[in-house]
Design a protein around this motif. Structure first.
Motif, PDB file in Angstrom:
ATOM      1  N   CYS A  97      30.639  35.533  32.047  1.00  0.00           N
ATOM      2  CA  CYS A  97      29.934  33.974  32.813  1.00  0.00           C
ATOM      3  C   CYS A  97      30.957  34.029  33.892  1.00  0.00           C
ATOM      4  N   SER A  98      30.260  33.462  34.640  1.00  0.00           N
ATOM      5  CA  SER A  98      30.936  33.168  36.223  1.00  0.00           C
ATOM      6  C   SER A  98      31.364  31.359  36.630  1.00  0.00           C
ATOM      7  N   THR A 130      34.580  35.276  29.906  1.00  0.00           N
ATOM      8  CA  THR A 130      34.676  34.747  31.368  1.00  0.00           C
ATOM      9  C   THR A 130      34.744  35.477  32.563  1.00  0.00           C
ATOM     10  N   GLU A 155      36.817  36.001  34.556  1.00  0.00           N
ATOM     11  CA  GLU A 155      38.174  36.826  35.574  1.00  0.00           C
ATOM     12  C   GLU A 155      38.857  37.758  34.107  1.00  0.00           C
ATOM     13  N   LEU A 176      36.877  17.985  41.660  1.00  0.00           N
ATOM     14  CA  LEU A 176      38.241  16.786  42.261  1.00  0.00           C
ATOM     15  C   LEU A 176      37.434  17.202  43.043  1.00  0.00           C
ATOM     16  N   TYR A 212      43.048  26.473  48.861  1.00  0.00           N
ATOM     17  CA  TYR A 212      44.142  26.919  48.692  1.00  0.00           C
ATOM     18  C   TYR A 212      43.605  27.919  49.152  1.00  0.00           C
ATOM     19  N   GLU A 244      40.319  18.443  37.491  1.00  0.00           N
ATOM     20  CA  GLU A 244      41.340  19.655  37.738  1.00  0.00           C
ATOM     21  C   GLU A 244      40.365  21.132  38.658  1.00  0.00           C
TER      22      GLU A 244
HETATM   23  O1  DAU Z   1      34.840  32.157  37.133  1.00  0.00           O
HETATM   24  C1  DAU Z   1      34.731  31.955  35.689  1.00  0.00           C
HETATM   25  C2  DAU Z   1      36.612  31.058  34.980  1.00  0.00           C
HETATM   26  O2  DAU Z   1      35.811  29.456  36.426  1.00  0.00           O
HETATM   27  C3  DAU Z   1      36.477  30.200  34.049  1.00  0.00           C
HETATM   28  O3  DAU Z   1      36.921  31.121  33.386  1.00  0.00           O
HETATM   29  C4  DAU Z   1      38.132  29.094  34.295  1.00  0.00           C
HETATM   30  O4  DAU Z   1      37.521  28.521  33.219  1.00  0.00           O
HETATM   31  C5  DAU Z   1      36.900  28.859  35.425  1.00  0.00           C
HETATM   32  O5  DAU Z   1      38.096  27.851  35.449  1.00  0.00           O
HETATM   33  C6  DAU Z   1      37.018  28.873  36.818  1.00  0.00           C
HETATM   34  O6  DAU Z   1      38.279  29.723  37.569  1.00  0.00           O
HETATM   35  P1  DAU Z   1      38.434  28.982  38.576  1.00  0.00           P
HETATM   36  O7  DAU Z   1      39.915  29.720  38.370  1.00  0.00           O
HETATM   37  O8  DAU Z   1      37.457  30.194  39.351  1.00  0.00           O
HETATM   38  O9  DAU Z   1      37.877  27.831  38.974  1.00  0.00           O
HETATM   39  P2  DAU Z   1      38.567  26.756  39.485  1.00  0.00           P
HETATM   40  O10 DAU Z   1      37.551  25.071  39.649  1.00  0.00           O
HETATM   41  O11 DAU Z   1      39.567  26.676  39.767  1.00  0.00           O
HETATM   42  O12 DAU Z   1      39.017  26.877  41.656  1.00  0.00           O
HETATM   43  C7  DAU Z   1      37.334  27.614  41.906  1.00  0.00           C
HETATM   44  C8  DAU Z   1      38.273  28.061  43.746  1.00  0.00           C
HETATM   45  O13 DAU Z   1      38.659  27.463  44.251  1.00  0.00           O
HETATM   46  C9  DAU Z   1      39.339  29.074  43.075  1.00  0.00           C
HETATM   47  O14 DAU Z   1      39.163  30.693  44.577  1.00  0.00           O
HETATM   48  C10 DAU Z   1      40.712  28.219  43.901  1.00  0.00           C
HETATM   49  C11 DAU Z   1      39.978  27.506  44.744  1.00  0.00           C
HETATM   50  N1  DAU Z   1      41.049  26.047  44.754  1.00  0.00           N
HETATM   51  C12 DAU Z   1      40.624  25.699  43.573  1.00  0.00           C
HETATM   52  C13 DAU Z   1      41.150  24.521  43.124  1.00  0.00           C
HETATM   53  C14 DAU Z   1      41.635  23.738  41.846  1.00  0.00           C
HETATM   54  C15 DAU Z   1      40.982  25.600  45.548  1.00  0.00           C
HETATM   55  O15 DAU Z   1      40.894  26.005  46.762  1.00  0.00           O
HETATM   56  N2  DAU Z   1      41.777  24.105  45.631  1.00  0.00           N
HETATM   57  C16 DAU Z   1      41.885  23.310  43.919  1.00  0.00           C
HETATM   58  O16 DAU Z   1      42.232  22.312  44.148  1.00  0.00           O
END
Ligand code: DAU
Ligand code: NAD
Length: 354
Positions: A186-187, A134, A136, A202, A216, A197
């Motif tokens: 990857c992004s 990732t 990250e 979501l 957030y 989740e």
């Molecule tokens: O960049 C690659 C990564 O992308 C992967 O390695 C991870 O497995 C994958 O989960 C993802 O990580 P993120 O933390 O970027 O994805 P997430 O969908 O959890 O969150 C995307 C953005 O949205 C992040 O800035 C946090 C925000 N967010 C997330 C959730 C779940 C919110 O604002 N509200 C939320 O409820």
């Protein structure tokens, strides 16, 4: 005929990859090893469960006896390691399982691959270990710049630290033993079968239920979104054509602030599905701890060396994705019943609003 050991093939990207490979090649065999955590779902693979080139094994990548047996019985050529704990928020609550699965599980796979592939002159011809990693691991960017393959690792969350740890173990097996490998970074992916989740599914699920849309912090954190099938295409290219020992970044130059994603999904659903879905559902909540501000990939290396490019624009990809969730409401209902309700309560109810 190549035999792939795909780990975590019942999850989001893994199941898309299994579909992609079985559609593209008729002369391959896929062994999918997945222990079916909350994120693993055999419904994702229903269409191919009777395909003679596909075998499912329920099991843990940390189980050395089982993984050793799988290598012996199926004569594995490629390992594509998707299996992981993948959600940042969960890693903040419970880091241990991330170290266990992501680091120790990967080390076990590496060991079993080495035991099976090592010959007197080095390694068997045509074998490779591909670690699905990732962006990250590189940490967070300011307003300008991109992650390249030589950007120093600077992970922040327990999730990204565990992915960085596993990447380094994969690199160590190349540096020490010359075991053929690639690492892909990857992004953010989006598309069908993603567990709700993660931000996009979501939001879609909550919109359709007229539930709050938790954003957030200030909603201005930036992620670089890629349609999952384009990620699968890149992995296939790296596996078959990538230079052994190399890292490849994967991303489609598609940076978006979170709030843009939220508003885009609301307006699409509002215009096409339900007039009652409005911006009033947005709720700014307490920020994620250690929230990385911006990710952005420079994909020049995979483009120049392997000719990869993303085929699906965000406009098309997000419509496909929303439509998929609309068409598969039963899938969503199944994955959000039971345990998910407890998870959602714990993570979102009573969280401070801003
Ligand atoms: O960049 C690659 C990564 O992308 C992967 O390695 C991870 O497995 C994958 O989960 C993802 O990580 P993120 O933390 O970027 O994805 P997430 O969908 O959890 O969150 C995307 C953005 O949205 C992040 O800035 C946090 C925000 N967010 C997330 C959730 C779940 C919110 O604002 N509200 C939320 O409820
Ligand atoms: P996911 O959470 O949807 O799926 C993970 C799968 O791994 C599940 O099927 C789960 O059952 C399985 N699994 C977990 N622990 C296991 C174990 N101990 N043994 C066997 N199977 C196990 O994850 P995803 O979003 O599909 O991500 C897949 C991989 O891609 C991960 O390694 C992740 O770090 C990486 N990645 C994800 C993204 C993204 O945006 N989702 C981007 C870049 C890289």
């Amino acid at each position: 005929m190549k035999t792939y050991l795909v780990t975590g093939g019942a999850g989001f990207i893994g199941s898309n990859f299994v579909h992609y490979i079985l559609k593209k090649y008729s002369d391959v065999r896929i062994v999918n090893l997945d222990n079916l955590t909350y994120a693993g779902n055999l419904e994702n693979l229903k269409q191919i469960e009777n395909n003679p080139n596909y075998i499912f094994i329920q099991g843990d990548i940390c189980d050395s006896e089982l993984v050793g047996k799988v290598f012996k019985e199926y004569n594995i050529d490629y390992v594509v390691n998707f299996a992981a704990e993948s959600h940042v928020d969960r890693s903040i609550v419970n880091p241990e399982i991330f170290a266990q699965t992501n680091v120790l599980g990967t080390v076990n796979l590496l060991n079993c691959a080495k035991n099976s592939w090592e010959v007197e002159s080095g390694f068997k011809e045509g074998v490779k270990f591909l670690q699905v990693s990732t962006d990250e691991v590189y940490g967070s960017l300011g307003e300008a710049g991109y992650f390249v393959e030589t950007t120093p690792i600077d992970s922040h969350s327990p999730y990204s630290a565990s992915k960085a740890g596993s990447d380094l173990m994969v690199k160590a097996y190349f540096d020490t033993f010359k075991m053929p490998m690639n690492i892909t970074r990857c992004s953010n992916n989006y598309g069908p079968y993603q567990f709700p989740e993660k931000l996009i599914p979501l939001l879609i699920n909550n919109c359709l239920k007229h539930a709050d849309l938790p954003v957030y912090g200030d909603g201005l954190n930036i992620r670089d979104w890629l349609y999952v099938v384009d990620h699968c295409k890149a992995i296939d290219m790296v596996l078959t054509k990538g230079t052994t020992g190399e890292v490849y970044n994967i991303g489609g130059h598609n940076e978006k602030a979170n709030i843009e994603i939220v508003k885009g999904i609301i307006s699409y659903l509002n215009e096409n599905v339900d007039k009652e879905i409005t911006k009033a559902l947005i709720v700014y909540v307490e920020d994620r701890k250690g929230h990385d501000r911006r990710y952005a990939i420079d994909p020049s290396k995979i483009k120049d060396e392997l000719g990869w490019y993303p085929e699906t624009t965000f406009e098309v990809g997000i419509k496909n994705t929303i439509q998929w969730y609309l068409d598969n409401d039963k899938w969503m209902k199944n994955v959000t019943s039971g345990e998910y309700q407890k998870y959602y309560k714990k993570m979102y109810e009573g969280v401070k609003t801003l």
